[in-house]
Design a protein around this motif. Structure first.
Motif, PDB file in Angstrom:
ATOM      1  N   THR A   2     -14.268  -1.215   8.200  1.00  0.00           N
ATOM      2  CA  THR A   2     -14.210   0.062   7.500  1.00  0.00           C
ATOM      3  C   THR A   2     -13.227  -0.013   6.338  1.00  0.00           C
ATOM      4  OG1 THR A   2     -12.421   0.889   8.877  1.00  0.00           O
ATOM      5  CG2 THR A   2     -14.669   1.260   9.678  1.00  0.00           C
ATOM      6  N   THR A   3     -13.272   1.023   5.518  1.00  0.00           N
ATOM      7  CA  THR A   3     -12.359   1.098   4.379  1.00  0.00           C
ATOM      8  C   THR A   3     -10.911   1.112   4.862  1.00  0.00           C
ATOM      9  OG1 THR A   3     -14.015   2.353   3.168  1.00  0.00           O
ATOM     10  CG2 THR A   3     -11.759   2.465   2.356  1.00  0.00           C
ATOM     11  N   LYS A   4     -10.663   1.857   5.931  1.00  0.00           N
ATOM     12  CA  LYS A   4      -9.307   1.916   6.485  1.00  0.00           C
ATOM     13  C   LYS A   4      -8.863   0.539   6.980  1.00  0.00           C
ATOM     14  CE  LYS A   4      -6.522   4.347   9.880  1.00  0.00           C
ATOM     15  NZ  LYS A   4      -6.501   5.353  10.936  1.00  0.00           N
ATOM     16  N   GLY A   5      -9.786  -0.198   7.594  1.00  0.00           N
ATOM     17  CA  GLY A   5      -9.467  -1.541   8.081  1.00  0.00           C
ATOM     18  C   GLY A   5      -9.094  -2.478   6.950  1.00  0.00           C
ATOM     19  N   TRP A   6      -9.829  -2.387   5.836  1.00  0.00           N
ATOM     20  CA  TRP A   6      -9.499  -3.232   4.683  1.00  0.00           C
ATOM     21  C   TRP A   6      -8.140  -2.849   4.096  1.00  0.00           C
ATOM     22  CZ3 TRP A   6     -11.500  -7.675   4.299  1.00  0.00           C
ATOM     23  CH2 TRP A   6     -12.832  -7.914   4.638  1.00  0.00           C
ATOM     24  N   GLY A  11      -2.429  -4.210   3.372  1.00  0.00           N
ATOM     25  CA  GLY A  11      -1.016  -3.914   3.607  1.00  0.00           C
ATOM     26  C   GLY A  11      -0.318  -5.027   4.376  1.00  0.00           C
ATOM     27  N   ALA A  12      -1.009  -5.559   5.392  1.00  0.00           N
ATOM     28  CA  ALA A  12      -0.423  -6.644   6.186  1.00  0.00           C
ATOM     29  C   ALA A  12      -0.221  -7.894   5.340  1.00  0.00           C
ATOM     30  CB  ALA A  12      -1.309  -6.951   7.384  1.00  0.00           C
ATOM     31  N   TRP A  13      -1.218  -8.231   4.527  1.00  0.00           N
ATOM     32  CA  TRP A  13      -1.072  -9.400   3.646  1.00  0.00           C
ATOM     33  C   TRP A  13       0.061  -9.182   2.648  1.00  0.00           C
ATOM     34  CZ3 TRP A  13      -2.734 -13.802   5.083  1.00  0.00           C
ATOM     35  CH2 TRP A  13      -3.944 -13.958   5.760  1.00  0.00           C
ATOM     36  N   SER A  14       0.211  -7.952   2.172  1.00  0.00           N
ATOM     37  CA  SER A  14       1.285  -7.653   1.212  1.00  0.00           C
ATOM     38  C   SER A  14       2.662  -7.822   1.851  1.00  0.00           C
ATOM     39  CB  SER A  14       1.143  -6.224   0.686  1.00  0.00           C
ATOM     40  OG  SER A  14      -0.073  -6.077  -0.001  1.00  0.00           O
ATOM     41  N   ALA A 122       1.892 -16.815  -2.747  1.00  0.00           N
ATOM     42  CA  ALA A 122       0.749 -16.714  -3.658  1.00  0.00           C
ATOM     43  C   ALA A 122      -0.558 -16.570  -2.881  1.00  0.00           C
ATOM     44  CB  ALA A 122       0.697 -17.936  -4.569  1.00  0.00           C
ATOM     45  N   VAL A 123      -0.707 -17.343  -1.820  1.00  0.00           N
ATOM     46  CA  VAL A 123      -1.936 -17.275  -1.013  1.00  0.00           C
ATOM     47  C   VAL A 123      -2.057 -15.915  -0.342  1.00  0.00           C
ATOM     48  CG1 VAL A 123      -3.077 -18.230   1.036  1.00  0.00           C
ATOM     49  CG2 VAL A 123      -2.115 -19.759  -0.688  1.00  0.00           C
ATOM     50  N   PHE A 127      -4.966 -12.888  -0.770  1.00  0.00           N
ATOM     51  CA  PHE A 127      -5.704 -12.217   0.305  1.00  0.00           C
ATOM     52  C   PHE A 127      -5.452 -10.716   0.315  1.00  0.00           C
ATOM     53  CE2 PHE A 127      -5.908 -16.488   2.411  1.00  0.00           C
ATOM     54  CZ  PHE A 127      -7.291 -16.596   2.340  1.00  0.00           C
ATOM     55  N   ALA A 128      -4.251 -10.281  -0.057  1.00  0.00           N
ATOM     56  CA  ALA A 128      -3.961  -8.850  -0.141  1.00  0.00           C
ATOM     57  C   ALA A 128      -4.822  -8.201  -1.218  1.00  0.00           C
ATOM     58  CB  ALA A 128      -2.483  -8.621  -0.423  1.00  0.00           C
ATOM     59  N   LEU A 129      -4.894  -8.844  -2.394  1.00  0.00           N
ATOM     60  CA  LEU A 129      -5.728  -8.303  -3.473  1.00  0.00           C
ATOM     61  C   LEU A 129      -7.203  -8.299  -3.090  1.00  0.00           C
ATOM     62  CD1 LEU A 129      -4.006  -9.924  -6.576  1.00  0.00           C
ATOM     63  CD2 LEU A 129      -4.028  -7.513  -5.938  1.00  0.00           C
ATOM     64  N   ARG A 130      -7.638  -9.369  -2.462  1.00  0.00           N
ATOM     65  CA  ARG A 130      -9.038  -9.472  -2.048  1.00  0.00           C
ATOM     66  C   ARG A 130      -9.401  -8.398  -1.022  1.00  0.00           C
ATOM     67  NH1 ARG A 130     -11.239 -14.765   0.860  1.00  0.00           N
ATOM     68  NH2 ARG A 130     -12.873 -13.680   1.966  1.00  0.00           N
ATOM     69  N   SER A 131      -8.523  -8.169  -0.063  1.00  0.00           N
ATOM     70  CA  SER A 131      -8.770  -7.135   0.945  1.00  0.00           C
ATOM     71  C   SER A 131      -8.773  -5.750   0.307  1.00  0.00           C
ATOM     72  CB  SER A 131      -7.704  -7.186   2.042  1.00  0.00           C
ATOM     73  OG  SER A 131      -7.724  -8.413   2.704  1.00  0.00           O
TER      74      SER A 131
END
Length: 144
Positions: A2-6, A11-14, A122-123, A127-131
């Motif tokens: 879901t959108t909330k999951g993404w 947030g977690a990747w950030s 960087a990695v 993933f944060a931007l991609r999510s």
């Protein structure tokens, strides 16, 4: 997902990216101190050395007084030396002392060690931007 999951994933990747950037700054500061490029470089005359053991391994810890300092304060450094040795040391930003070593190996370590968490930052930022983009794509109105 879901959108909330993404959004939660982004947030977690950030958070991971920020933690890795913090480790990068810490490793860079420690490397500069160990090379004598940062911190006040002083001379320490070792008065006693002992083997310290912990779960992660063992190391030699020496204590001594600063050369030319009239105070009775002692400082502790990790150094495999013997009583009476005078070693160069520098104060870290967090208040401890590190032995200064300007060898080629130390330069390589000081330069390469901060690069590992920087690459990880960087990695995780990628993933944060991609999510975050995937979450936005799911909320965008469809053309049907």
């Amino acid at each position: 997902m879901t959108t909330k999951g993404w959004g939660i994933a982004a947030g977690a990747w950030s958070v991971l990216a920020v933690l890795f950037l913090g480790v990068t700054v810490w490793a860079g500061a420690l490397g500069l101190v160990r090379l004598g490029l940062a911190g006040d470089e002083v001379q320490v005359r070792l008065s006693q050395c002992r083997l310290e053991s912990s779960r992660s391994g063992s190391h030699v810890e020496c204590s001594g007084r600063l050369v030319g300092d009239v105070s009775m304060n002692t400082v502790t450094v990790r150094y495999d030396g013997k009583r009476g040795d005078v070693v160069p040391a520098a104060r870290t930003p967090w208040g401890t002392f590190e032995v200064v070593d300007k060898s080629f190996t130390s330069w390589g370590t000081a330069v390469l060690y901060p690069l590992l968490p920087l690459v990880a930052a960087a990695v995780t930022s990628y993933f944060a931007l991609r999510s975050g983009r995937r979450g936005k794509r799911q909320t965008a109105p469809s053309a049907s």
